[in-house]
Design a protein around this motif. Sequence first.
Motif, mmCIF file in Angstrom:
data_model
loop_
_atom_site.group_PDB
_atom_site.id
_atom_site.type_symbol
_atom_site.label_atom_id
_atom_site.label_comp_id
_atom_site.label_asym_id
_atom_site.label_seq_id
_atom_site.Cartn_x
_atom_site.Cartn_y
_atom_site.Cartn_z
ATOM 1 N N ARG A 263 0.854 -1.185 0.000
ATOM 2 C CA ARG A 263 0.000 0.000 0.000
ATOM 3 C C ARG A 263 0.891 1.237 0.000
ATOM 4 O O ARG A 263 1.920 1.258 0.693
ATOM 5 C CB ARG A 263 -0.875 0.024 1.262
ATOM 6 N N HIS B 249 -3.453 2.433 -5.899
ATOM 7 C CA HIS B 249 -3.261 2.767 -4.484
ATOM 8 C C HIS B 249 -2.095 1.980 -3.874
ATOM 9 O O HIS B 249 -1.861 2.040 -2.692
ATOM 10 C CB HIS B 249 -4.547 2.489 -3.702
ATOM 11 N N TRP B 250 -1.370 1.261 -4.699
ATOM 12 C CA TRP B 250 -0.251 0.449 -4.242
ATOM 13 C C TRP B 250 0.966 0.716 -5.118
ATOM 14 O O TRP B 250 0.874 1.280 -6.207
ATOM 15 C CB TRP B 250 -0.613 -1.036 -4.310
ATOM 16 N N TRP C 179 -7.241 -1.514 -0.623
ATOM 17 C CA TRP C 179 -7.853 -0.212 -0.914
ATOM 18 C C TRP C 179 -8.932 0.121 0.115
ATOM 19 O O TRP C 179 -9.027 1.245 0.598
ATOM 20 C CB TRP C 179 -8.422 -0.226 -2.322
ATOM 21 N N PHE D 120 -10.226 3.908 0.731
ATOM 22 C CA PHE D 120 -10.379 4.243 -0.688
ATOM 23 C C PHE D 120 -9.546 5.455 -1.101
ATOM 24 O O PHE D 120 -9.897 6.175 -2.022
ATOM 25 C CB PHE D 120 -11.857 4.429 -1.059
ATOM 26 N N ARG D 121 -8.438 5.671 -0.410
ATOM 27 C CA ARG D 121 -7.539 6.772 -0.761
ATOM 28 C C ARG D 121 -6.501 6.294 -1.769
ATOM 29 O O ARG D 121 -6.248 5.099 -1.890
ATOM 30 C CB ARG D 121 -6.817 7.297 0.486
ATOM 31 N N ASN D 122 -5.915 7.258 -2.460
ATOM 32 C CA ASN D 122 -4.850 6.981 -3.405
ATOM 33 C C ASN D 122 -3.772 8.050 -3.253
ATOM 34 O O ASN D 122 -3.780 9.041 -3.974
ATOM 35 C CB ASN D 122 -5.389 6.966 -4.839
#
Length: 178
Positions: A62, A106-107, A160, A165-167
């Motif tokens: 992440r 997101h990773w 995620w 649910f952030r990026n």
Amino acid sequence: MGDTTRIGCTCGQTRLEVRGAPIASVECCCASCREAGERFRHLEGAPDILTEYGATPFVMYRKDRVRFLGGSEGLKAVRLSQDASTRRIVATCWNTPVFLELKGGHWLSLYGELWSDGTRPPPQMRTMASNLPSGAVLPDDIPNAKKQNLGFFARLFGAWVAMGFRNPKMSVTGEIDV
């Protein structure tokens, strides 16, 4: 979950810390990862990132669990084409590939070469095995998925959700042609 691991480039100038368990440890057999590995071979001092059967080892984390401790100013992006949805980030001190980032992901897929010998988490699966040239033979020690399988996507989705649910954005300035 509070465990940290320090990893870095060939010369030690670019240093990272990863926290907790990875999302997955995989070997990618896709054509673009093989092409990138071949291109990186031509960079002075770059480590060989491909296995003997043409796969690229990655440890997926992440973004919120990866922290740069030094050397981030020397990171440059490599794109295989101008419209590529992925960028591969290289530490220019010794041309060590550091991570692959998918646009909107997101990773980070951290290159396996960042771990010192014997410390990298063992691979759990190979992905995109259908992209290998005909006649290529893979070991049967772990699953060899033809594409990314449901379990692969479930791990990514679970990470995620855990991130709310952030990026987070990864700031890298400049690109190099390889």
